[in-house]
Design an enzyme around this catalytic site. Structure first.
Site, PDB file in Angstrom:
ATOM      1  N   SER A  99       0.896  -1.209   0.152  1.00  0.00           N
ATOM      2  CA  SER A  99      -0.075   0.045  -0.015  1.00  0.00           C
ATOM      3  C   SER A  99       0.861   1.214  -0.040  1.00  0.00           C
ATOM      4  O   SER A  99       1.420   1.655   1.124  1.00  0.00           O
ATOM      5  CB  SER A  99      -0.877   0.233   1.304  1.00  0.00           C
ATOM      6  OG  SER A  99      -1.615  -1.442   1.459  1.00  0.00           O
ATOM      7  N   LYS A 174      -6.634   2.395  -2.757  1.00  0.00           N
ATOM      8  CA  LYS A 174      -6.190   1.580  -1.810  1.00  0.00           C
ATOM      9  C   LYS A 174      -6.090   2.484  -0.510  1.00  0.00           C
ATOM     10  O   LYS A 174      -6.745   2.121   0.421  1.00  0.00           O
ATOM     11  CB  LYS A 174      -4.798   0.871  -2.034  1.00  0.00           C
ATOM     12  CG  LYS A 174      -4.295   0.227  -0.514  1.00  0.00           C
ATOM     13  CD  LYS A 174      -5.453  -0.869  -0.150  1.00  0.00           C
ATOM     14  CE  LYS A 174      -4.899  -1.361   1.153  1.00  0.00           C
ATOM     15  NZ  LYS A 174      -5.806  -2.317   1.807  1.00  0.00           N
ATOM     16  N   LYS A 243      -0.518   5.046   8.210  1.00  0.00           N
ATOM     17  CA  LYS A 243       0.298   5.403   6.838  1.00  0.00           C
ATOM     18  C   LYS A 243      -0.739   5.381   5.924  1.00  0.00           C
ATOM     19  O   LYS A 243      -0.545   6.366   5.162  1.00  0.00           O
ATOM     20  CB  LYS A 243       1.267   4.294   6.758  1.00  0.00           C
ATOM     21  CG  LYS A 243       2.013   4.295   5.459  1.00  0.00           C
ATOM     22  CD  LYS A 243       2.179   3.102   4.590  1.00  0.00           C
ATOM     23  CE  LYS A 243       1.148   2.089   4.825  1.00  0.00           C
ATOM     24  NZ  LYS A 243       1.371   0.866   3.828  1.00  0.00           N
TER      25      LYS A 243
HETATM   26  P1  NAD Z   1       4.661  -6.849   7.723  1.00  0.00           P
HETATM   27  O1  NAD Z   1       5.340  -5.883   8.318  1.00  0.00           O
HETATM   28  O2  NAD Z   1       4.165  -8.010   8.260  1.00  0.00           O
HETATM   29  O3  NAD Z   1       5.858  -7.266   6.527  1.00  0.00           O
HETATM   30  C1  NAD Z   1       6.491  -6.488   5.867  1.00  0.00           C
HETATM   31  C2  NAD Z   1       7.869  -7.293   5.575  1.00  0.00           C
HETATM   32  O4  NAD Z   1       8.685  -6.287   4.914  1.00  0.00           O
HETATM   33  C3  NAD Z   1       8.661  -7.368   6.968  1.00  0.00           C
HETATM   34  O5  NAD Z   1       8.861  -8.987   6.924  1.00  0.00           O
HETATM   35  C4  NAD Z   1       9.805  -6.815   6.926  1.00  0.00           C
HETATM   36  O6  NAD Z   1      10.763  -7.591   7.512  1.00  0.00           O
HETATM   37  C5  NAD Z   1       9.983  -6.612   5.337  1.00  0.00           C
HETATM   38  N1  NAD Z   1      10.712  -5.574   4.810  1.00  0.00           N
HETATM   39  C6  NAD Z   1      10.892  -4.001   5.295  1.00  0.00           C
HETATM   40  N2  NAD Z   1      11.721  -3.412   4.872  1.00  0.00           N
HETATM   41  C7  NAD Z   1      12.603  -4.393   3.937  1.00  0.00           C
HETATM   42  C8  NAD Z   1      13.411  -4.158   2.880  1.00  0.00           C
HETATM   43  N3  NAD Z   1      14.044  -2.974   2.802  1.00  0.00           N
HETATM   44  N4  NAD Z   1      13.852  -5.008   2.148  1.00  0.00           N
HETATM   45  C9  NAD Z   1      13.132  -6.036   2.172  1.00  0.00           C
HETATM   46  N5  NAD Z   1      12.297  -6.665   3.236  1.00  0.00           N
HETATM   47  C10 NAD Z   1      11.857  -5.632   4.024  1.00  0.00           C
HETATM   48  O7  NAD Z   1       3.572  -6.054   6.844  1.00  0.00           O
HETATM   49  P2  NAD Z   1       2.288  -6.591   6.194  1.00  0.00           P
HETATM   50  O8  NAD Z   1       1.195  -6.436   6.991  1.00  0.00           O
HETATM   51  O9  NAD Z   1       2.780  -8.159   5.420  1.00  0.00           O
HETATM   52  O10 NAD Z   1       2.010  -5.498   4.980  1.00  0.00           O
HETATM   53  C11 NAD Z   1       2.790  -5.291   3.896  1.00  0.00           C
HETATM   54  C12 NAD Z   1       2.103  -4.091   2.835  1.00  0.00           C
HETATM   55  O11 NAD Z   1       0.766  -4.678   2.817  1.00  0.00           O
HETATM   56  C13 NAD Z   1       1.972  -2.986   3.529  1.00  0.00           C
HETATM   57  O12 NAD Z   1       2.272  -1.898   2.777  1.00  0.00           O
HETATM   58  C14 NAD Z   1       0.434  -2.872   4.081  1.00  0.00           C
HETATM   59  O13 NAD Z   1       0.054  -1.649   4.308  1.00  0.00           O
HETATM   60  C15 NAD Z   1      -0.154  -3.783   3.204  1.00  0.00           C
HETATM   61  N6  NAD Z   1      -1.366  -4.476   3.619  1.00  0.00           N
HETATM   62  C16 NAD Z   1      -1.557  -5.087   4.672  1.00  0.00           C
HETATM   63  C17 NAD Z   1      -2.681  -5.790   5.069  1.00  0.00           C
HETATM   64  C18 NAD Z   1      -2.542  -6.736   6.457  1.00  0.00           C
HETATM   65  O14 NAD Z   1      -3.780  -6.890   6.877  1.00  0.00           O
HETATM   66  N7  NAD Z   1      -1.752  -6.967   7.117  1.00  0.00           N
HETATM   67  C19 NAD Z   1      -3.622  -5.686   4.279  1.00  0.00           C
HETATM   68  C20 NAD Z   1      -3.635  -5.227   3.058  1.00  0.00           C
HETATM   69  C21 NAD Z   1      -2.479  -4.558   2.719  1.00  0.00           C
END
Ligand code: NAD
Length: 292
Positions: A99, A174, A243
């Site tokens: 997102s 989104k 965010k």
């Molecule tokens: P999360 O924190 O569980 O996963 C993000 C991952 O990215 C982590 O494992 C972290 O170690 C990794 N990361 C961070 N910086 C990095 C880098 N420089 N290089 C490689 N890896 C890196 O978050 P999430 O909940 O999986 O969310 C991911 C995205 O999806 C976000 O943008 C979030 O807003 C979106 N999203 C989340 C949900 C939800 O329900 N969790 C739903 C829809 C959208």
């Protein structure tokens, strides 16, 4: 002769990325994954993925690159910093499913063209539950022919796939969705707090909302499941919600719109994420609101 398996670099194997990458493996793609977290990499490797300890190794020569990262600035770093772009195959298609802010995505698309890489934005909705059950909603912005190319991948992760228009439009949609969703969480929790103060039972309030015009996603799939149960484990962090709503507020500003409900909702989530800690589950905003 067998067709060569398409290769996918999947960057960001967290709460959402891990199950999504798993579906690509199950669909027959050759997936190289990278995450900063060693734990996330091991979990992916244990599920049959090819986990790289360097992002450039995961990106190397892939037909597709999927990013599922906290925000668009990180997506840019992953693709362009430290000469990582040198690993990108000419003509490869990057699909940012994070997102991200639409303005960041539009900028990145221009930078990537100069590196012979195409970009589309394909953020998702449905949370970890629907990431696991392969039933995400996906909103996709970009060139039609690029979206066509991405379909076999998107269809292995989601069921409702919407084309929203040019690059960045999926990310705009989104952020707007999460404003509406985040406002719903706040309204539902405040409604329940008010009802309780008046002497009504929280469980009954949620049941009546769900049978009435106040029904919304928070009343339906969050209140009983994560708040009243006391588990607070939806898998979506408060900092990510803050965010997303900030992105929507910045979008409104950039379009010269003054939306007071949006600005108020953004401020509530910003303060809640700061007090609770950005990594706390977003449903813990219940405690933040209770303590006001
Ligand atoms: P999360 O924190 O569980 O996963 C993000 C991952 O990215 C982590 O494992 C972290 O170690 C990794 N990361 C961070 N910086 C990095 C880098 N420089 N290089 C490689 N890896 C890196 O978050 P999430 O909940 O999986 O969310 C991911 C995205 O999806 C976000 O943008 C979030 O807003 C979106 N999203 C989340 C949900 C939800 O329900 N969790 C739903 C829809 C959208």
């Amino acid at each position: 002769m067998h067709e060569q398996k398409k290769t996918v670099a999947f960057i960001g194997l967290g709460a959402m990325g891990y199950p999504m990458a798993g579906h690509l493996l199950a669909a027959g793609f050759k997936v190289s994954g990278f995450d900063l977290s060693g734990e996330a990499r091991s979990r992916f490797a244990a599920n049959g993925g090819n986990a790289s300890s360097e992002v450039s190794t995961a990106l190397w020569n892939a037909d597709f690159v999927i990013t599922m990262l906290p925000n668009g600035k990180i997506v840019r770093d992953v693709l362009l910093k430290n000469e990582n772009w040198r690993s990108l195959k000419k003509g490869c298609l990057a699909i940012d499913m994070s997102s991200s802010a639409p303005s960041d995505t539009q900028e990145l698309a221009k930078e990537l063209v100069a590196k012979d890489t195409r970009l589309i934005d394909a953020p998702v909705s449905g949370g970890t539950k629907r990431a696991i059950s392969r039933s995400l909603t996906i909103m996709v912005g970009g060139e039609s022919s690029d979206i066509d190319d991405s379909m076999p991948l998107l269809e292995s992760m989601g069921t409702q796939i919407f084309r929203t228009g040019p690059i960045g439009s999926g990310h705009a949609m989104k952020a707007i969705n999460n404003y509406v969703s985040g406002a719903g969480v706040v309204a539902t929790l405040e409604g329940v707090l008010l009802a309780q103060k008046f002497g009504l039972e929280a469980e009954a309030v949620v049941e009546i909302l769900n049978a009435s015009s106040g029904k919304n996603n928070a009343s339906d799939v969050k209140m009983k499941q994560f708040v009243l149960s006391g588990t607070f484990d939806s898998g979506f962090a408060a900092g990510l919600m803050a965010k997303d709503i900030r992105i929507a507020a910045e979008l409104a500003n950039s379009l010269d719109m003054r939306l007071s409900g949006l600005n108020a909702t953004a401020a509530i989530w910003e303060a809640a994420a700061q007090e609770l800690g950005p990594g706390s589950d977003h449903t813990l905003i219940a405690k933040y609101l209770e303590n006001r």
